[in-house]
Scaffold this motif. Structure first.
Motif, PDB file in Angstrom:
ATOM      1  N   ALA A 141       0.742  -1.280   0.062  1.00  0.00           N
ATOM      2  CA  ALA A 141      -0.062   0.115   0.166  1.00  0.00           C
ATOM      3  C   ALA A 141       0.836   1.132  -0.006  1.00  0.00           C
ATOM      4  O   ALA A 141       0.581   2.134  -0.780  1.00  0.00           O
ATOM      5  CB  ALA A 141      -0.871  -0.003   1.133  1.00  0.00           C
ATOM      6  N   ALA A 142       2.113   1.253   0.956  1.00  0.00           N
ATOM      7  CA  ALA A 142       2.740   2.389   0.959  1.00  0.00           C
ATOM      8  C   ALA A 142       3.623   2.690  -0.445  1.00  0.00           C
ATOM      9  O   ALA A 142       3.989   3.696  -0.534  1.00  0.00           O
ATOM     10  CB  ALA A 142       3.518   2.414   2.216  1.00  0.00           C
ATOM     11  N   GLY A 143       4.218   1.471  -0.823  1.00  0.00           N
ATOM     12  CA  GLY A 143       5.159   1.611  -1.886  1.00  0.00           C
ATOM     13  C   GLY A 143       6.377   1.879  -1.610  1.00  0.00           C
ATOM     14  O   GLY A 143       7.537   2.067  -2.080  1.00  0.00           O
ATOM     15  N   ARG A 144       6.733   2.053  -0.342  1.00  0.00           N
ATOM     16  CA  ARG A 144       7.972   2.443   0.052  1.00  0.00           C
ATOM     17  C   ARG A 144       8.186   1.651   1.565  1.00  0.00           C
ATOM     18  O   ARG A 144       7.343   1.506   2.148  1.00  0.00           O
ATOM     19  CB  ARG A 144       8.445   3.927   0.403  1.00  0.00           C
ATOM     20  CG  ARG A 144       7.471   4.900   0.177  1.00  0.00           C
ATOM     21  CD  ARG A 144       8.047   6.219   0.046  1.00  0.00           C
ATOM     22  NE  ARG A 144       9.328   6.493   0.213  1.00  0.00           N
ATOM     23  CZ  ARG A 144      10.308   6.403  -0.444  1.00  0.00           C
ATOM     24  NH1 ARG A 144      10.020   6.141  -1.950  1.00  0.00           N
ATOM     25  NH2 ARG A 144      11.502   6.748  -0.463  1.00  0.00           N
ATOM     26  N   VAL A 145       9.564   1.544   1.924  1.00  0.00           N
ATOM     27  CA  VAL A 145       9.932   1.013   3.142  1.00  0.00           C
ATOM     28  C   VAL A 145      11.114   1.743   3.576  1.00  0.00           C
ATOM     29  O   VAL A 145      11.820   2.449   3.021  1.00  0.00           O
ATOM     30  CB  VAL A 145      10.033  -0.472   3.166  1.00  0.00           C
ATOM     31  CG1 VAL A 145       8.804  -1.135   2.819  1.00  0.00           C
ATOM     32  CG2 VAL A 145      11.338  -0.920   2.349  1.00  0.00           C
ATOM     33  N   VAL A 146      11.569   1.640   4.791  1.00  0.00           N
ATOM     34  CA  VAL A 146      12.965   2.068   5.479  1.00  0.00           C
ATOM     35  C   VAL A 146      13.416   0.807   5.980  1.00  0.00           C
ATOM     36  O   VAL A 146      12.857   0.087   6.817  1.00  0.00           O
ATOM     37  CB  VAL A 146      12.754   3.089   6.470  1.00  0.00           C
ATOM     38  CG1 VAL A 146      13.910   3.314   7.113  1.00  0.00           C
ATOM     39  CG2 VAL A 146      11.992   4.251   5.896  1.00  0.00           C
ATOM     40  N   LEU A 147      14.621   0.377   5.748  1.00  0.00           N
ATOM     41  CA  LEU A 147      15.452  -0.635   6.295  1.00  0.00           C
ATOM     42  C   LEU A 147      16.616  -0.256   7.239  1.00  0.00           C
ATOM     43  O   LEU A 147      17.216   0.729   6.887  1.00  0.00           O
ATOM     44  CB  LEU A 147      16.128  -1.355   5.280  1.00  0.00           C
ATOM     45  CG  LEU A 147      15.208  -2.320   4.554  1.00  0.00           C
ATOM     46  CD1 LEU A 147      16.000  -2.899   3.482  1.00  0.00           C
ATOM     47  CD2 LEU A 147      14.524  -3.115   5.025  1.00  0.00           C
TER      48      LEU A 147
END
Length: 147
Positions: free
Chosen positions: A76-82
């Protein structure tokens, strides 16, 4: 094997919290990251430890448990943080079509079999074609660096 999701046991939740702390401190195995993703309904940021697969010169996230909350939120967001220790990366995620997943799922299972074999009825070491049966219920995301 359930079609969509395998719920964590209390022991698995405890272990994930412990590993999340280890990743946050930068002392977990090198392939582990702390995934941060915004909730699709609440907007709250959720975190969970994940195994980062480096394969074919690209980086991948595979939701071995199936349609996990982090996978639905990443979609849904289309992005993540690792995160790992003090360092972090903000990345775009691109979900693969089912036809493109078997080779990635095979590489993931071959690499992390001791941790994730229980989520797959196909044994590690099987040919890539054997993973076509699990592709539709296993979300796979390519991580793309922001330009």
């Amino acid at each position: 094997m359930p079609e969509t999701f395998q719920k964590e046991s209390a022991l698995a939740r405890f272990f994930n919290r412990l590993m999340g702390l280890a990743v946050k401190l930068g002392i977990a195995p090198g392939y582990m990251r702390l995934l941060e993703v915004r909730g699709r309904k609440s907007g709250t940021t959720f975190t969970t430890p994940v195994n980062l697969l480096e394969f074919q010169g690209r980086r991948w996230l595979v939701a071995a448990r199936g349609q996990t909350a982090w996978a639905r939120n990443a979609r849904a967001a289309g992005r993540v943080v690792l995160r790992r220790g003090a360092s972090f990366e903000s990345l775009t995620v691109r979900e693969l079509d089912d036809a493109d997943k078997p080779e990635i799922i095979k590489a993931f299972l071959d690499r992390f079999a001791s941790q994730v074999q229980r989520f797959f009825e196909v044994p590690a070491g099987s040919p890539a074609d054997a993973f076509r049966t699990v592709a539709s219920r296993t979300p796979v995301f390519e991580l793309v660096a922001d330009v």
